[in-house]
Design an enzyme around this catalytic site. Structure first.
Site, PDB file in Angstrom:
ATOM      1  N   SER A  13      -4.185 -11.757  -7.913  1.00 28.27           N
ATOM      2  CA  SER A  13      -5.176 -12.812  -7.631  1.00 28.27           C
ATOM      3  C   SER A  13      -6.114 -12.415  -6.499  1.00 28.27           C
ATOM      4  CB  SER A  13      -4.496 -14.157  -7.340  1.00 28.27           C
ATOM      5  OG  SER A  13      -3.804 -14.119  -6.114  1.00 28.27           O
ATOM      6  N   ARG A  65       9.393   9.309  -2.583  1.00 29.42           N
ATOM      7  CA  ARG A  65       8.153   8.647  -2.150  1.00 29.42           C
ATOM      8  C   ARG A  65       7.026   9.660  -2.044  1.00 29.42           C
ATOM      9  NH1 ARG A  65       8.894   3.404  -0.850  1.00 29.42           N
ATOM     10  NH2 ARG A  65      10.925   2.819  -0.044  1.00 29.42           N
ATOM     11  N   MET A  90       3.104  -3.447  -3.593  1.00 31.53           N
ATOM     12  CA  MET A  90       4.402  -3.618  -2.958  1.00 31.53           C
ATOM     13  C   MET A  90       5.185  -2.314  -2.836  1.00 31.53           C
ATOM     14  SD  MET A  90       4.156  -6.793  -2.328  1.00 31.53           S
ATOM     15  CE  MET A  90       5.781  -7.442  -1.925  1.00 31.53           C
ATOM     16  N   ASN A 107      -5.224  -3.732   3.854  1.00 36.83           N
ATOM     17  CA  ASN A 107      -4.109  -4.459   3.242  1.00 36.83           C
ATOM     18  C   ASN A 107      -4.230  -5.918   3.630  1.00 36.83           C
ATOM     19  OD1 ASN A 107      -1.531  -4.804   1.915  1.00 36.83           O
ATOM     20  ND2 ASN A 107      -0.608  -4.996   3.954  1.00 36.83           N
ATOM     21  N   HIS A 109      -1.639  -9.175   4.330  1.00 33.15           N
ATOM     22  CA  HIS A 109      -0.230  -9.525   4.527  1.00 33.15           C
ATOM     23  C   HIS A 109      -0.144 -11.044   4.728  1.00 33.15           C
ATOM     24  CE1 HIS A 109       3.938  -8.952   5.538  1.00 33.15           C
ATOM     25  NE2 HIS A 109       3.773  -9.740   6.584  1.00 33.15           N
ATOM     26  N   GLU A 143       2.721   2.645  10.205  1.00 29.31           N
ATOM     27  CA  GLU A 143       3.720   1.614  10.505  1.00 29.31           C
ATOM     28  C   GLU A 143       3.468   0.396   9.611  1.00 29.31           C
ATOM     29  OE1 GLU A 143       5.604  -0.512  14.465  1.00 29.31           O
ATOM     30  OE2 GLU A 143       3.939   0.891  14.691  1.00 29.31           O
ATOM     31  N   ASP A 145       2.713  -2.922   7.949  1.00 29.14           N
ATOM     32  CA  ASP A 145       2.076  -4.177   8.370  1.00 29.14           C
ATOM     33  C   ASP A 145       1.594  -4.147   9.826  1.00 29.14           C
ATOM     34  OD1 ASP A 145       2.513  -5.195   5.800  1.00 29.14           O
ATOM     35  OD2 ASP A 145       4.493  -5.926   6.333  1.00 29.14           O
ATOM     36  N   GLU A 174      -6.048 -16.507   1.776  1.00 31.55           N
ATOM     37  CA  GLU A 174      -6.130 -15.072   1.431  1.00 31.55           C
ATOM     38  C   GLU A 174      -7.364 -14.809   0.582  1.00 31.55           C
ATOM     39  OE1 GLU A 174      -2.599 -13.107  -0.074  1.00 31.55           O
ATOM     40  OE2 GLU A 174      -1.309 -14.632   0.806  1.00 31.55           O
TER      41      GLU A 174
HETATM   42  C1  GRF Z   1      -0.169 -12.007  -1.601  1.00 35.27           C
HETATM   43  O1  GRF Z   1       0.456 -13.093  -0.983  1.00 35.27           O
HETATM   44  C2  GRF Z   1      -0.351 -10.888  -0.623  1.00 35.27           C
HETATM   45  O2  GRF Z   1      -0.639 -11.338   0.662  1.00 35.27           O
HETATM   46  C3  GRF Z   1       0.996 -10.244  -0.656  1.00 35.27           C
HETATM   47  O3  GRF Z   1       1.390 -10.287  -1.997  1.00 35.27           O
HETATM   48  C4  GRF Z   1       0.734 -11.368  -2.634  1.00 35.27           C
HETATM   49  C5  GRF Z   1      -0.041 -10.794  -3.775  1.00 35.27           C
HETATM   50  O4  GRF Z   1      -0.620 -11.758  -4.587  1.00 35.27           O
HETATM   51  N1  GRF Z   1       0.956  -8.937  -0.072  1.00 35.27           N
HETATM   52  P1  GRF Z   1      -1.676 -11.339  -5.686  1.00 35.27           P
HETATM   53  O5  GRF Z   1      -1.064 -10.217  -6.521  1.00 35.27           O
HETATM   54  O6  GRF Z   1      -2.924 -10.878  -4.977  1.00 35.27           O
HETATM   55  O7  GRF Z   1      -1.912 -12.562  -6.500  1.00 35.27           O
END
Ligand code: GRF
Length: 210
Positions: A13, A65, A90, A107, A109, A143, A145, A174
């Site tokens: 999203s 990784r 993730m 990023n 968070h 590091e 976040d 967000e």
């Molecule tokens: C969001 O809350 C973002 O902050 C976190 O994961 C979620 C991702 O949501 N890192 P989307 O995939 O952007 O809908």
């Protein structure tokens, strides 16, 4: 035109909010690719509908990784981005990977950093009895976040909130601060002051939906 590559793992999203703002506001930028580490990520569908190139680099196919990050970097670099945007991506990234995209990878968070790095931010904020919550857009460093904060959005914690209701409220903020932050990058409006980032013209780097 600045070239943007967006990395997702799921719903996407935030990616969608950025793609839509870029088109609606006519940014001098283009989302040239959406890359997911999960083949089933919902956001891939949206990218396809919009005619945006996409790629999957499935982390499960790599032994380490380092191997995963090397392939991910190879795919990203194939799109020659000016900015890499992590939007619900993730995976923990190696320091070699974060160094490669230093000062050109963002990023988001879902907490008011530096509180609640890592997972389950909303559950932990509720457990602590926090009265406000929010989200942070930051540049990515080795590091987890951490990294210079570009923008923070704040919402209230409501009585009776659970992780679901709180995360939905945080998500609304967000979807406003992430497109705004990316736009500032595209416009060249972000200025480095040592390890911190400010806006060239002093625009408010916080959004308070209280
Ligand atoms: C969001 O809350 C973002 O902050 C976190 O994961 C979620 C991702 O949501 N890192 P989307 O995939 O952007 O809908």
């Amino acid at each position: 035109m600045k070239r943007l590559v967006i990395l997702i793992s799921g719903r996407g999203s935030n990616m969608e909010a950025i793609v839509k703002a870029c088109a609606a506001e006519g940014w001098p930028a283009e989302v040239v690719a959406v890359i997911s580490n999960r083949p089933a990520a919902g956001g891939l569908q949206f990218a396809a509908e919009r005619g945006i190139a996409s790629a999957v680099v499935d982390h499960k196919a790599y032994a380490s990784r380092e191997d995963f990050d090397a392939e991910l970097a190879r795919v990203i670099d194939g799109f020659a981005p000016d900015l890499v945007v992590l939007a619900g991506f993730m995976r923990i990234l190696t320091s070699g990977f974060t160094a490669r995209y230093a000062r050109r990878m963002l990023n988001i968070h879902p907490s008011l950093l530096p509180s609640f790095t890592g997972l389950h931010t909303h559950e932990r904020a509720l457990e602590m009895g926090c009265k406000i919550a929010g989200a942070t857009v930051h540049f990515v460093t080795a590091e987890l976040d951490h990294g210079a904060i570009v923008m923070q959005g704040v919402v209230p914690v409501a009585p009776g909130d659970d992780a679901k209701t709180l995360s939905a409220r945080v998500l609304t903020v967000e979807h406003r601060i992430y497109p705004q932050s990316v736009r500032w990058f595209v416009d060249g409006a972000l200025v480095w002051d040592g390890e911190r980032v400010t806006h060239r013209d002093g625009a408010a780097q916080q959004l308070l939906l209280l």
